[in-house]
Design an enzyme around this catalytic site. Structure first.
Site, short mmCIF file in Angstrom:
data_model
loop_
_atom_site.label_atom_id
_atom_site.label_comp_id
_atom_site.label_asym_id
_atom_site.label_seq_id
_atom_site.Cartn_x
_atom_site.Cartn_y
_atom_site.Cartn_z
N HIS A 154 0.79 -1.13 -0.01
CA HIS A 154 0.04 -0.01 -0.03
C HIS A 154 0.95 1.24 -0.01
O HIS A 154 1.98 1.13 0.18
CB HIS A 154 -1.13 -0.02 1.15
CG HIS A 154 -2.15 -0.77 1.03
ND1 HIS A 154 -2.19 -2.17 1.28
CD2 HIS A 154 -3.27 -0.78 0.72
CE1 HIS A 154 -3.25 -2.86 1.17
NE2 HIS A 154 -4.21 -1.84 0.67
N LYS A 158 -0.82 5.01 4.70
CA LYS A 158 -1.99 4.06 5.22
C LYS A 158 -1.61 4.01 6.83
O LYS A 158 -0.48 3.53 7.31
CB LYS A 158 -1.84 2.86 4.82
CG LYS A 158 -2.88 1.69 5.13
CD LYS A 158 -3.05 0.68 4.20
CE LYS A 158 -4.22 -0.43 4.69
NZ LYS A 158 -5.47 0.22 5.16
#
Ligand SMILES: NC(=O)C1=CN([C@@H]2O[C@H](COP(=O)(O)OP(=O)(O)OC[C@H]3O[C@@H](n4cnc5c(N)ncnc54)[C@H](OP(=O)(O)O)[C@@H]3O)[C@@H](O)[C@H]2O)C=CC1
Ligand SMILES: O=C(O)C1=N[C@H](C(=O)O)C[C@H](O)C1
EC number: 1.17.1.8
Length: 265
Positions: A154, A158
């Site tokens: 990701h 995040k």
């Protein structure tokens, strides 16, 4: 036809921005409000959303009492997502929650509240239909392969690790495979964390890099072969057809649903 009245929590965020656009561009929906922790009393058009005259509320109860929505779409943080979902259920509003990072106990609490209130709620760790299929395929593969490592990748903004998708994938595989502590029984990490997180003996590795959006590879191995199942989201629009599916579905539900795989059988 009566429109579905929707409130979006987290409208300035990466996902919230797309969700506001989705609701505004969907004929059957009406965007009746937004929940943020600032800009109370302003309209979405005052904070950059062209032609969105829905009001922004910092007080969720005032929001619900004023605009009386049918559905809350929450894309915030685990702490506020939980509070928003609970408050929604207590006000007869059906939550669709994309926010990740809830504990098992929090999920159970929401399930109990749904049962008490007889109102539907969907918690979807991943709205991308391809990701939902990846999880379903991984669950099937878990029936045949005992050894699996999950690598999720990701963007570096995040907050939670592992991702909600990785955790849900591990939970779904665990439904099919017998518990197995993977790797060599005498294996030792010479650098802490090298083998990643451990969920029922499966290992989950979280990569965070600028440039990435949301990606996951589920890698199974057995003698002489590996099987890799991979999904990539290259933008946040990829999640929006799943948000629409969840909003449409939750209107017909009076129970708690954890994961869109339970909707797209
Ligand atoms: N289910 C799915 O398919 C997907 C889920 N996600 C999840 O959705 C969540 C949001 O992700 P993303 O959009 O990338 O994150 P962002 O940080 O871009 O968005 C979150 C937004 O929520 C705002 N916010 C924080 N606290 C509150 C509050 N009390 N009330 C209202 N708004 C608040 C933040 O404001 P500020 O920035 O000022 O703090 C921010 O604008 C995460 O949990 C993520 O894991 C993400 C992608 C897909
Ligand atoms: O934060 C994100 O970006 C994403 N979060 C969800 C998760 O934790 O699984 C879904 C998707 O992976 C994007």
């Amino acid at each position: 036809m009566e429109k579905i009245k929707v409130v979006v929590a987290g409208p300035r965020g990466r996902m919230g921005t797309e969700a506001v656009k989705l609701v505004m561009n969907t004929e059957e929906y009406e965007l009746v409000g937004a929940i943020d922790y600032k800009n109370n009393g302003l309209k979405l058009s005052d904070v950059g959303f062209h032609s969105a005259d829905a009001p922004i509320f910092t007080d969720i109860e005032e929001c619900f009492n004023t605009v009386k929505p049918d559905v809350l779409v929450d894309l915030t943080t685990p702490e506020f997502g939980m509070y928003h979902a609970k408050t929604a259920l207590l006000h007869g509003v059906r939550p669709v929650v994309g926010t990740t990072g809830f504990s098992d106990d929090q999920l159970k609490e929401l399930e109990r509240l749904c049962d008490d209130q007889k109102r539907g709620c969907i918690i979807a760790p991943n709205f991308a239909l391809g990701a939902v299929l990846m999880m379903k395929f991984a669950r099937l593969a878990g029936r045949y392969f005992q050894d699996v490592e999950i690598i999720e990748l990701h963007h570096d903004q995040k907050l939670d690790a592992p991702s909600g998708t990785a955790l849900k994938t591990a939970q779904m595989i665990a439904e099919e495979r017998d518990y197995k502590e993977q790797g060599h029984p005498n294996e030792k990490e010479t650098l802490s964390g090298a083998r990643g997180a451990n969920y029922e003996g499966m290992h989950i590795h979280s990569v965070r890099l600028p440039g990435l959006i949301a990606h996951q590879q589920v890698m199974f191995g057995s003698s002489g072969q590996t099987l890799s199942i991979r999904h990539d989201s290259y933008n946040r629009e990829s999640f929006m057809s799943g948000v629409k599916l969840a909003v449409d579905s939750v209107m017909k539900l009076n129970v708690f649903v954890y994961g869109l795989e339970n909707i797209i059988e």
